[in-house]
Design a protein around this motif. Structure first.
Motif, PDB file in Angstrom:
ATOM      1  N   SER A   1      62.318  60.351  64.436  1.00 37.13           N
ATOM      2  CA  SER A   1      63.205  59.854  63.384  1.00 37.13           C
ATOM      3  C   SER A   1      62.817  58.480  62.845  1.00 37.13           C
ATOM      4  N   ARG A   2      62.183  57.648  63.691  1.00 35.39           N
ATOM      5  CA  ARG A   2      61.799  56.303  63.243  1.00 35.39           C
ATOM      6  C   ARG A   2      60.908  55.652  64.284  1.00 35.39           C
ATOM      7  N   ALA A   3      60.325  54.549  63.882  1.00 41.44           N
ATOM      8  CA  ALA A   3      59.537  53.734  64.799  1.00 41.44           C
ATOM      9  C   ALA A   3      60.320  52.461  65.083  1.00 41.44           C
ATOM     10  N   VAL A   4      60.146  51.917  66.287  1.00 39.47           N
ATOM     11  CA  VAL A   4      60.853  50.707  66.694  1.00 39.47           C
ATOM     12  C   VAL A   4      59.862  49.713  67.278  1.00 39.47           C
ATOM     13  N   GLU A   5      60.291  48.463  67.338  1.00 41.29           N
ATOM     14  CA  GLU A   5      59.491  47.416  67.978  1.00 41.29           C
ATOM     15  C   GLU A   5      60.150  47.060  69.302  1.00 41.29           C
ATOM     16  N   ILE A   6      59.375  47.104  70.363  1.00 39.47           N
ATOM     17  CA  ILE A   6      59.853  46.691  71.676  1.00 39.47           C
ATOM     18  C   ILE A   6      59.169  45.364  72.000  1.00 39.47           C
ATOM     19  N   THR A   7      59.950  44.328  72.230  1.00 39.63           N
ATOM     20  CA  THR A   7      59.389  43.013  72.546  1.00 39.63           C
ATOM     21  C   THR A   7      59.324  42.820  74.055  1.00 39.63           C
ATOM     22  N   GLN A   8      58.483  41.920  74.465  1.00 41.49           N
ATOM     23  CA  GLN A   8      58.348  41.525  75.871  1.00 41.49           C
ATOM     24  C   GLN A   8      58.032  42.701  76.804  1.00 41.49           C
ATOM     25  N   VAL A   9      57.134  43.562  76.362  1.00 39.51           N
ATOM     26  CA  VAL A   9      56.695  44.693  77.175  1.00 39.51           C
ATOM     27  C   VAL A   9      55.635  44.197  78.161  1.00 39.51           C
ATOM     28  N   PRO A  10      55.786  44.482  79.462  1.00 39.26           N
ATOM     29  CA  PRO A  10      54.740  44.108  80.416  1.00 39.26           C
ATOM     30  C   PRO A  10      53.410  44.761  80.011  1.00 39.26           C
ATOM     31  N   SER A  11      52.409  43.927  79.801  1.00 33.95           N
ATOM     32  CA  SER A  11      51.122  44.371  79.274  1.00 33.95           C
ATOM     33  C   SER A  11      49.985  43.670  79.998  1.00 33.95           C
ATOM     34  N   ILE A  12      48.775  44.061  79.642  1.00 30.13           N
ATOM     35  CA  ILE A  12      47.563  43.421  80.142  1.00 30.13           C
ATOM     36  C   ILE A  12      46.823  42.852  78.928  1.00 30.13           C
ATOM     37  N   LYS A  13      46.372  41.621  79.063  1.00 32.18           N
ATOM     38  CA  LYS A  13      45.673  40.940  77.962  1.00 32.18           C
ATOM     39  C   LYS A  13      44.355  40.385  78.503  1.00 32.18           C
TER      40      LYS A  13
END
Length: 92
Positions: A26-38
């Protein structure tokens, strides 16, 4: 930590934004502060497979209509669930 893309030892844990399409499309969303690897060598930012599975499972278990267009990872994971587990995921 070792980068899965370039195998450099300069990868670190980081909190990043991610864009996600809801399971119903139905839509796309933005999730902030997702645990990630950089990684500072190859500049790749990625989310590990287990984390991705947790996010996908959570989307299947909650009322996504109650979510804003942007919200934090913590907000997503704290949403009340309809079911105890994702019965459509046969791998877990």
């Amino acid at each position: 930590m070792k980068c899965k893309w370039c195998e450099s030892d300069k990868a670190i844990h980081s909190l990043e934004s991610a864009y996600w399409e809801l399971p119903d499309g139905s839509r796309a969303v933005e999730i902030t502060q997702v645990p990630s690897i950089k990684c500072s060598d190859c500049e790749m930012i990625y989310i590990e497979e287990e984390q991705i599975a947790d996010i996908e499972d959570q989307f299947m278990l909650i009322d996504t209509k109650k979510l804003d267009m942007t919200f934090s990872y913590k907000t997503l994971m704290n949403q009340p669930k309809f079911l105890k587990k994702n019965y459509f995921n046969f791998d877990r």
